[in-house]
Scaffold this active site. Structure first.
Site, PDB file in Angstrom:
ATOM      1  CG  ASP A 332     -12.423  46.243 -38.740  1.00  0.00           C
ATOM      2  OD1 ASP A 332     -12.708  45.526 -37.763  1.00  0.00           O
ATOM      3  OD2 ASP A 332     -13.105  46.275 -39.779  1.00  0.00           O
ATOM      4  NE  ARG A 334     -15.605  44.936 -38.755  1.00  0.00           N
ATOM      5  CZ  ARG A 334     -16.083  45.165 -39.978  1.00  0.00           C
ATOM      6  NH1 ARG A 334     -17.345  44.905 -40.239  1.00  0.00           N
ATOM      7  NH2 ARG A 334     -15.304  45.650 -40.922  1.00  0.00           N
TER       8      ARG A 334
END
Length: 422
Positions: A332, A334
């Protein structure tokens, strides 16, 4: 006759948006000042190089399309935007968080009011562009019509119109990064952050490493859209309910209805809960980030889809995140640490109903000083069959905490009506 080789020295081209180290005409930026004039404007336009006081240019990833328009002759590079009648349709803020350099580091809190706040500077020839725009609109989705038909969502003429559309205030936000604040939020040295940004963008922004005096960066990435339902004043009123859904872009599901994940069902469910909360006298906020495929991008996302489905035993929950790491090197990207900035821009200090199962989002918001009263998971009935692998994988990986989503809240999320303030 002896031939002489003459070497012609190539004309030197400065590949930088800043021809000089300092300019007497550029205005200083004092991030975190409560006054937009004292804080200083964000000047990232190219009409007058001497006025620039940031790294990069406006419009995020769309700046490349602007370059194509200029190169093709479709756009004059010195075009000055006419901002007549473009002011926000709804006023948001200012809030105390706007003057806290630790609360907001990834957007310009004054970005929607530049035409008014910097009127004198406009007259002096400074080309200052808004980085936030606020307008009004309606949202109409087939799933909302189904919710109305089932009685889960009621037409009231204010939040939900007679045609089944939702009345919203809509906000568009371009990213504006205060580099010292971003580095502090990620717990890294600013110099390390600057070097990583410089290297991983292929050296596109040399000022990252040559201009330590420039502390604001306009990154070439997608922005944020916020959909606000109900009375804006309710967002900051502790006596009224607030529902929030933070949603990261998933084009395949959100737009085209792909059933391999729960993104669109959760997006629509978030809108429903926000609408019901607004109808009960509170407000709802749906925040939409352009972070496709956990910010890994859609190409990587589709490669992972193929790898998951072709592995021995087919698509399995136990290999869900492993295949992502094999392709992208990380699960991830983000970085939810920056996400709460938009909530602070809205003046949010408490969220009564947080429509999310993500611990990463939850922890980022709570750690930023915003209280979350309860969390609402996606109702079981809304999970597509092909997305069961995603839910199982996230459950096994500890993606969300069961204790923060008790059965009574889950049922409230399904039935909806009990979410209304008493």
């Amino acid at each position: 006759m002896q031939q002489t080789n003459t070497i012609t020295k190539p004309k030197h081209i400065v590949l930088t948006s800043h021809p000089g180290r300092y300019s007497t005409k550029s205005l200083p930026i004092r991030w975190g000042d409560s006054s937009p004039l004292q804080r200083g404007p964000i000047v990232g336009t190219l009409r007058n190089q001497a006025h620039r006081n940031v790294i990069g240019t406006h419009s995020g990833s769309y700046s490349i399309y602007r370059a194509l328009a200029v190169a093709s002759g479709a756009l004059q590079p010195n075009h000055l935007a006419d901002l007549t009648n473009t002011a926000p349709t709804t006023v948001i803020g200012p809030h105390p968080s706007w003057a806290d350099s630790n609360r907001i580091v990834s957007l310009d809190p004054f970005g929607a009011m530049v035409h008014e706040a910097y009127a004198d500077l406009y007259e002096q020839g400074y080309d200052i562009r808004p980085t936030i725009a606020v307008t009004q609109a309606h949202i109409k989705m087939p799933e909302l019509q189904e919710a109305i038909a089932k009685g889960d969502l009621l037409k009231d003429g204010l939040v939900v119109k007679n045609d089944g559309s939702l009345v919203v205030n809509k906000v568009a936000i371009d990213p504006v990064w205060y580099l010292p604040g971003v580095a502090n939020r990620l717990n890294v040295e600013e110099s390390d952050l600057r070097h990583a940004l410089f290297q991983q963008t292929g050296g596109m922004f040399p000022e990252l490493v040559t201009r330590p005096d420039l502390q604001v960066f306009l990154p070439p990435i997608g922005g944020i859209t916020v959909y606000l339902l109900g009375d804006i004043a309710a967002i900051t009123d502790p006596k009224r309910q607030l529902a929030v859904r933070v949603h990261d872009e998933c084009n395949g599901s959100d737009v085209f209805g792909s059933d391999i994940c729960t993104c669109r069902p959760y997006l629509v469910h978030g809108l429903e809960v926000c609408a019901r909360t607004a109808q009960g006298g509170g407000a709802g906020a749906l925040v939409y980030f352009r972070k496709e495929g956990r910010a890994l991008g859609e190409v990587t996302k589709f490669l992972v889809y193929n790898a998951r489905k072709r592995q021995q035993g087919g698509d399995r929950a136990d290999a869900y995140f492993n295949r992502t790491e094999c392709v992208a090197g990380v699960q991830d990207m983000r970085f939810q640490e920056l996400m709460p900035d938009v909530l602070h821009w809205l003046g949010i200090t408490r969220i009564d109903s947080f429509i999310s199962m993500s611990d990463m989002k939850y922890q980022a918001i709570v750690n930023s000083g915003i209280k979350i009263v309860k969390r609402i998971p996606i109702p079981e009935e809304l999970i597509p069959a092909d997305a069961q692998v995603e839910i199982a994988a996230k459950t096994a990986a500890g993606y969300y905490s069961e204790k923060d989503a008790p059965d009574d809240i889950a049922l409230a999320g399904i039935k909806g009506r009990s979410l209304l303030p008493s």
